[in-house]
Design a protein around this motif. Structure first.
Motif, PDB file in Angstrom:
ATOM      1  N   LYS A  84       0.973  -0.957  -0.156  1.00  0.00           N
ATOM      2  CA  LYS A  84      -0.156  -0.051  -0.313  1.00  0.00           C
ATOM      3  C   LYS A  84       0.933   1.135   0.401  1.00  0.00           C
ATOM      4  O   LYS A  84       0.518   1.909  -0.350  1.00  0.00           O
ATOM      5  CB  LYS A  84      -1.128   0.488   0.967  1.00  0.00           C
ATOM      6  N   LYS A  85       1.638   1.354   0.795  1.00  0.00           N
ATOM      7  CA  LYS A  85       2.871   2.371   0.796  1.00  0.00           C
ATOM      8  C   LYS A  85       3.071   2.614  -0.358  1.00  0.00           C
ATOM      9  O   LYS A  85       3.884   3.569  -0.784  1.00  0.00           O
ATOM     10  CB  LYS A  85       4.091   2.365   1.849  1.00  0.00           C
ATOM     11  N   GLU A  86       3.805   1.532  -1.404  1.00  0.00           N
ATOM     12  CA  GLU A  86       4.703   1.609  -2.395  1.00  0.00           C
ATOM     13  C   GLU A  86       3.792   1.617  -3.682  1.00  0.00           C
ATOM     14  O   GLU A  86       4.415   0.946  -5.182  1.00  0.00           O
ATOM     15  CB  GLU A  86       5.725   0.608  -2.274  1.00  0.00           C
ATOM     16  N   GLU A  87       2.167   1.319  -3.666  1.00  0.00           N
ATOM     17  CA  GLU A  87       1.460   1.555  -4.899  1.00  0.00           C
ATOM     18  C   GLU A  87       1.968   2.256  -6.102  1.00  0.00           C
ATOM     19  O   GLU A  87       1.906   1.939  -7.187  1.00  0.00           O
ATOM     20  CB  GLU A  87       0.184   1.567  -4.620  1.00  0.00           C
ATOM     21  N   ASP A  88       2.198   3.348  -5.555  1.00  0.00           N
ATOM     22  CA  ASP A  88       2.428   4.662  -5.977  1.00  0.00           C
ATOM     23  C   ASP A  88       3.707   4.290  -7.442  1.00  0.00           C
ATOM     24  O   ASP A  88       3.965   4.351  -8.397  1.00  0.00           O
ATOM     25  CB  ASP A  88       2.359   5.944  -6.008  1.00  0.00           C
ATOM     26  N   ARG A  89       4.186   3.419  -7.009  1.00  0.00           N
ATOM     27  CA  ARG A  89       5.603   2.723  -7.214  1.00  0.00           C
ATOM     28  C   ARG A  89       6.107   2.120  -7.680  1.00  0.00           C
ATOM     29  O   ARG A  89       6.518   1.859  -9.376  1.00  0.00           O
ATOM     30  CB  ARG A  89       7.168   3.080  -6.322  1.00  0.00           C
ATOM     31  N   LEU A  90       4.586   0.695  -7.718  1.00  0.00           N
ATOM     32  CA  LEU A  90       4.454  -0.344  -8.196  1.00  0.00           C
ATOM     33  C   LEU A  90       3.792  -0.835  -9.436  1.00  0.00           C
ATOM     34  O   LEU A  90       4.360  -1.647 -10.331  1.00  0.00           O
ATOM     35  CB  LEU A  90       4.582  -1.228  -7.358  1.00  0.00           C
ATOM     36  N   PHE A  91       2.413   0.493  -9.624  1.00  0.00           N
ATOM     37  CA  PHE A  91       1.592   0.201 -10.736  1.00  0.00           C
ATOM     38  C   PHE A  91       1.872   1.578 -10.720  1.00  0.00           C
ATOM     39  O   PHE A  91       1.446   2.390 -10.965  1.00  0.00           O
ATOM     40  CB  PHE A  91       0.772   0.110  -9.906  1.00  0.00           C
ATOM     41  N   ILE A  92       0.434   1.513 -12.480  1.00  0.00           N
ATOM     42  CA  ILE A  92       0.278   2.551 -12.803  1.00  0.00           C
ATOM     43  C   ILE A  92      -0.939   2.604 -12.735  1.00  0.00           C
ATOM     44  O   ILE A  92      -2.242   2.040 -12.779  1.00  0.00           O
ATOM     45  CB  ILE A  92       0.201   1.973 -14.795  1.00  0.00           C
ATOM     46  N   ARG A  93      -1.446   3.689 -11.803  1.00  0.00           N
ATOM     47  CA  ARG A  93      -3.012   3.582 -10.935  1.00  0.00           C
ATOM     48  C   ARG A  93      -3.711   5.227 -11.689  1.00  0.00           C
ATOM     49  O   ARG A  93      -4.700   4.208 -11.140  1.00  0.00           O
ATOM     50  CB  ARG A  93      -2.581   4.466  -9.658  1.00  0.00           C
ATOM     51  N   TYR A  94      -3.423   5.172 -12.907  1.00  0.00           N
ATOM     52  CA  TYR A  94      -4.126   6.400 -13.454  1.00  0.00           C
ATOM     53  C   TYR A  94      -3.312   6.689 -14.831  1.00  0.00           C
ATOM     54  O   TYR A  94      -2.784   7.479 -15.002  1.00  0.00           O
ATOM     55  CB  TYR A  94      -4.303   7.862 -12.639  1.00  0.00           C
ATOM     56  N   PRO A  95      -4.025   6.165 -15.393  1.00  0.00           N
ATOM     57  CA  PRO A  95      -3.846   5.479 -16.844  1.00  0.00           C
ATOM     58  C   PRO A  95      -3.948   6.868 -17.897  1.00  0.00           C
ATOM     59  O   PRO A  95      -5.464   7.685 -17.628  1.00  0.00           O
ATOM     60  CB  PRO A  95      -4.625   4.412 -17.421  1.00  0.00           C
TER      61      PRO A  95
END
Length: 465
Positions: free
Chosen positions: A425-436
């Motif tokens: 949860k803390k790293e999700e902005d680094r691990l995923f494309i959240r807003y394509p």
């Protein structure tokens, strides 16, 4: 190449369910398998076979039935699974003695089928066999052996195929957003997809706004596209312009793919897909604008050599007993039309050897088949293996497979999961494309953006390489 599957040849014609043809083995004893009504193997290498021929009405024969026909042979010796899938005039076969379920083997065969479609299109194959039922499809697939062999190697080693998701390159959200903005600005009419890849992992993907309202880019299509690029050194020679079908997007039409590496080491690749086969120079200009902007802001150097690692180590989670994991988020709002994604750390000890990596992946296959069983699906599995313990857990928000040291109890594993989920949860902005990101080109491509018309297989995929 693993010996878990067979190199297959059609040896003799056998009626109904009489599996009397001798299984002649190489490696672990896998080999020839009879196919009713399918006399012409078109790709016998590797661990699968695609055969062409007309279907039969005999119940239980591999040639019977229509599209998506699945047959498994329960009488195969030595616990081997024989799985047959028929898609139109093509019959695909897999022989396996691994822990994979029949459904997982079927999915592998469908990947082979989709890769064939990516080169020829469904409508072209159908038209060919309507005109000539005994047509030898190898004429059109000449040169594709490396592509198909590499695909099956990836299916065995890349969790993305199992999870139906793509792996994103771990990257700061600010850099990823900046790269998405570059792709949004470098557009031309009839440009539908802009995809940036580094080290075979997705950096960002931008889709035409009007197209995304109808359907999204599927992980299967991206897997096939990246496999194609990785299988041929021709893409490293310069700018490539080639027809390509995305079968899950539209199995009957071609896009026109502009493919170019942006760095000398061939680690950063830009893929631009257009519906206009005459737009090479306009799309090439988009690439030049992207490359120039990336060099100016320093992001190209960061992607090609500046990042410390293409992934991350499990030690970053900070839990000593955790060895490895696969995590796929499921709670993505539908209006984002997002590519399904997953994340996992690099494989480290004791999974450094190819044999141990395959053994771990076989265990993941087993857990996945239990979680997604059609007869008795499970939501939580604690499994004690010979050298490790594993826990699989699926909820409405995520799908998670974890591997621990062998002495971890179920209570201990659940405690580790709590810490792991906090870290993700803390790293999700680094691990995923959240807003394509999206763009809008003019004129509006509308329904025509589903791919150009297939004017016959001879206009051909391989002519572009």
């Amino acid at each position: 190449m693993r010996l878990g599957h067979a190199a297959l040849r059609v040896s003799k014609y056998v009626r109904r369910d009489s599996w009397t043809g001798k299984l002649m083995g190489r490696g672990m004893g896998h080999g020839a398998c009879p196919l009713q009504g399918a006399p012409a193997p078109i790709w016998p290498q590797g661990r699968g076979l695609a055969g062409s021929g007309s279907g039969s009405g005999a119940r239980g024969s591999p040639g019977a039935g229509g599209s998506h026909c699945l047959r498994a042979c329960p009488s195969a010796p030595d616990d081997r699974k024989l799985v047959f899938v028929q898609q139109g005039p093509l019959v695909l076969v897999s022989v396996s003695r691994t822990l994979q379920s029949e459904q997982q083997l079927r999915q592998e065969l469908l990947y082979v089928y989709y890769q064939i479609l990516s080169m020829l299109t469904q409508v072209s194959i159908t038209r060919i066999f309507e005109r000539k039922k005994n047509y030898d499809l190898r004429r059109l697939l000449a040169g594709s052996e490396k592509i198909l062999d590499r695909l099956l190697n990836l299916v065995e080693s890349d969790p993305g195929f199992l999870l139906g998701a793509v792996r994103c390159l771990p990257l700061s959200s600010s850099l990823r957003d900046a790269l998405g903005t570059l792709l949004q600005k470098a557009i031309t009419p009839n440009l539908v997809f802009s995809i940036l890849v580094a080290r075979s992992q997705l950096v960002t993907a931008v889709q035409e706004r009007a197209v995304i309202e109808e359907c999204r880019l599927e992980p299967t299509d991206l897997h096939l596209l990246l496999n194609l690029i990785g299988a041929s050194s021709a893409f490293q020679a310069g700018e490539i312009w080639t027809p390509i079908c995305l079968p899950r997007f539209n199995p009957d039409g071609y896009f026109y793919a502009y493919i170019s590496y942006l760095d000398a080491e061939c680690t950063v690749c830009l893929v631009l897909l257009s519906t206009d086969k005459e737009s090479f120079y306009a799309v090439s200009d988009c690439k030049k604008r992207v490359e120039e902007a990336m060099r100016t802001q320093g992001s190209l150097q960061a992607l090609s050599g500046g990042l410390p690692s293409p992934s991350y180590g499990v030690g970053q989670v900070g839990v000593p007993d955790l060895r490895h994991f696969l995590y796929k988020p499921l709670d993505i709002p539908e209006n984002y039309r997002q590519l399904p994604q997953f994340t996992s750390p690099e494989l480290e000890g004791p999974y450094c050897s190819e044999e141990e990596q395959h053994r771990l992946f076989d265990l993941y296959h087993y857990l996945h088949s239990r979680i997604h069983s059609t007869s008795r699906p499970l939501r939580l599995i604690y499994h004690v293996a010979e050298k490790e313990t594993l826990l699989a857990w699926v909820t409405s928000k995520f799908e998670l497979y974890t591997c621990f040291s062998p002495l971890v109890t179920k209570a201990g594993a659940i405690n580790v999961l709590t810490k792991l989920l906090r870290w993700i949860k803390k790293e999700e902005d680094r691990l995923f494309i959240r807003y394509p990101p999206k763009y809008s080109t003019t004129p509006n491509p509308g329904k025509g953006a589903k791919g150009g018309r297939a004017d016959g297989a001879e206009n051909g995929f391989f002519a572009g390489l």
